[in-house]
Design a protein around this motif. Sequence first.
Motif, PDB file in Angstrom:
ATOM      1  N   ASP A   1      18.175   6.343  12.559  1.00  0.00           N
ATOM      2  CA  ASP A   1      17.453   6.603  11.319  1.00  0.00           C
ATOM      3  C   ASP A   1      17.026   8.061  11.212  1.00  0.00           C
ATOM      4  O   ASP A   1      17.063   8.666  10.133  1.00  0.00           O
ATOM      5  CB  ASP A   1      16.251   5.667  11.168  1.00  0.00           C
ATOM      6  CG  ASP A   1      15.205   5.850  12.251  1.00  0.00           C
ATOM      7  OD1 ASP A   1      15.566   6.149  13.405  1.00  0.00           O
ATOM      8  OD2 ASP A   1      14.005   5.686  11.958  1.00  0.00           O
ATOM      9  N   LEU A   2      16.647   8.664  12.338  1.00  0.00           N
ATOM     10  CA  LEU A   2      16.265  10.076  12.347  1.00  0.00           C
ATOM     11  C   LEU A   2      17.480  10.962  12.081  1.00  0.00           C
ATOM     12  O   LEU A   2      17.383  11.955  11.337  1.00  0.00           O
ATOM     13  CB  LEU A   2      15.627  10.431  13.694  1.00  0.00           C
ATOM     14  CG  LEU A   2      15.268  11.902  13.893  1.00  0.00           C
ATOM     15  CD1 LEU A   2      14.187  12.333  12.913  1.00  0.00           C
ATOM     16  CD2 LEU A   2      14.810  12.151  15.330  1.00  0.00           C
ATOM     17  N   ILE A   3      18.612  10.621  12.676  1.00  0.00           N
ATOM     18  CA  ILE A   3      19.829  11.403  12.447  1.00  0.00           C
ATOM     19  C   ILE A   3      20.197  11.380  10.964  1.00  0.00           C
ATOM     20  O   ILE A   3      20.512  12.414  10.357  1.00  0.00           O
ATOM     21  CB  ILE A   3      20.989  10.862  13.302  1.00  0.00           C
ATOM     22  CG1 ILE A   3      20.672  10.996  14.796  1.00  0.00           C
ATOM     23  CG2 ILE A   3      22.282  11.613  12.980  1.00  0.00           C
ATOM     24  CD1 ILE A   3      21.705  10.336  15.705  1.00  0.00           C
ATOM     25  N   LEU A   4      20.131  10.211  10.360  1.00  0.00           N
ATOM     26  CA  LEU A   4      20.483  10.099   8.946  1.00  0.00           C
ATOM     27  C   LEU A   4      19.522  10.899   8.072  1.00  0.00           C
ATOM     28  O   LEU A   4      19.945  11.569   7.118  1.00  0.00           O
ATOM     29  CB  LEU A   4      20.502   8.625   8.532  1.00  0.00           C
ATOM     30  CG  LEU A   4      21.598   7.777   9.193  1.00  0.00           C
ATOM     31  CD1 LEU A   4      21.424   6.310   8.828  1.00  0.00           C
ATOM     32  CD2 LEU A   4      22.992   8.261   8.809  1.00  0.00           C
ATOM     33  N   ASP A   5      18.238  10.857   8.385  1.00  0.00           N
ATOM     34  CA  ASP A   5      17.271  11.642   7.610  1.00  0.00           C
ATOM     35  C   ASP A   5      17.548  13.137   7.758  1.00  0.00           C
ATOM     36  O   ASP A   5      17.418  13.905   6.784  1.00  0.00           O
ATOM     37  CB  ASP A   5      15.849  11.327   8.065  1.00  0.00           C
ATOM     38  CG  ASP A   5      15.357   9.968   7.581  1.00  0.00           C
ATOM     39  OD1 ASP A   5      16.027   9.361   6.729  1.00  0.00           O
ATOM     40  OD2 ASP A   5      14.300   9.515   8.075  1.00  0.00           O
TER      41      ASP A   5
END
Length: 373
Positions: free
Chosen positions: A148-152
């Motif tokens: 989720d952090l990578i996508l953000d």
Amino acid sequence: MHYRRFGRTNLEISVFSLGTMRYLASANNAKATIERALTLGINHIETAQGYGKSELYLGAVLKEQIPREQVVITTKVTPKPDAASMSAAIDTSLERLGLDYIDCLALHGVNTREHFSWIVNGCMDAVWDAIATHKIRHVGFSTHGPLDLILDTLNTDFFEFINLHYTYFWQRNAPAVAVAHQKDMGIFIISPADKGGLLYTPPQKLQDLCAPLDPLHFNARFLLSQPPITTLSVGAANPEQLDWPLAVTHPTDPLTPVEQAILDQLEQTAEDTLGTDRCSQCHDCLPCPEAINIPEVLRLRNLAVGYDMTEFGRYRYRMFENAGHWFPGRKGSRCTECGDCLPRCPEQLNIPALLKDTHERLNEQPRPRLWES
């Protein structure tokens, strides 16, 4: 050597890149490894401030004998909480490398929400300034963080390339690869041989399952047969460890029927061996009240039981509680059998029992990381 366009940087780089975290035995070893890489047609070298003397060793070789236009240099700098700190760090890398400009700067280890907040609240001002003053030509980020952090981070649209983990044996980041490709970003796969499974020294069972390919070559073909992926890091400890890419014939072609049969065999073996104890890596079990990284613990068990990748499992398992945000989570022995995860598991796994079993199989004493040795 084959070359691919590195996303919207429009750089043409070799599909195998020299990663420099492991060549630190001496300046002479670093020089010989770099020279061998160039001889093989590798034109992309990746280093980092955090890799001991790596930048200094690379800078010395660049100064002595390599025309600047012959290589694409990426270095990595950890994100900083403010623009001034980031600017100083960029200048430090330029000085160590002895360069007027860096082709590609990656923010190194965007692994936590705190790092993300620094990026969107000041850190990048220094990067934009360095680009405007021609110290940097392109900017990306590396990450060991959660999906989720990578996508953000991808969706900030600040970056032209990404360095991330993704291999046959760990496909959690496939959605991030897809988003980066949609955004026309260069995609650099980090440590596909070492952290991807200790594939330089595979267990016999894995060798047999991948025959007639070597597991190292199979994993490279699995990755490079995917058009979005630009390049794979080859983290050679010495010149000899750079020879294996030459044995990967037609690296960017679609998978052959033989290679597809290997994929099918690996999948069937995991299904047959693990049975109803196989974790599908859905991550629905998180968060754990004891901060156990349940999916990763059970992934290591999947690999140890399914493919005899026990040494790899021990290597990664001992990093829990020893590597901070680079490999977060606690060991399976921390489980209190609270049962919080059980109703969330779609496969109805006995997670506490599997965590205990994994700990008994894989637990060892922690060891220093490479650059701490």
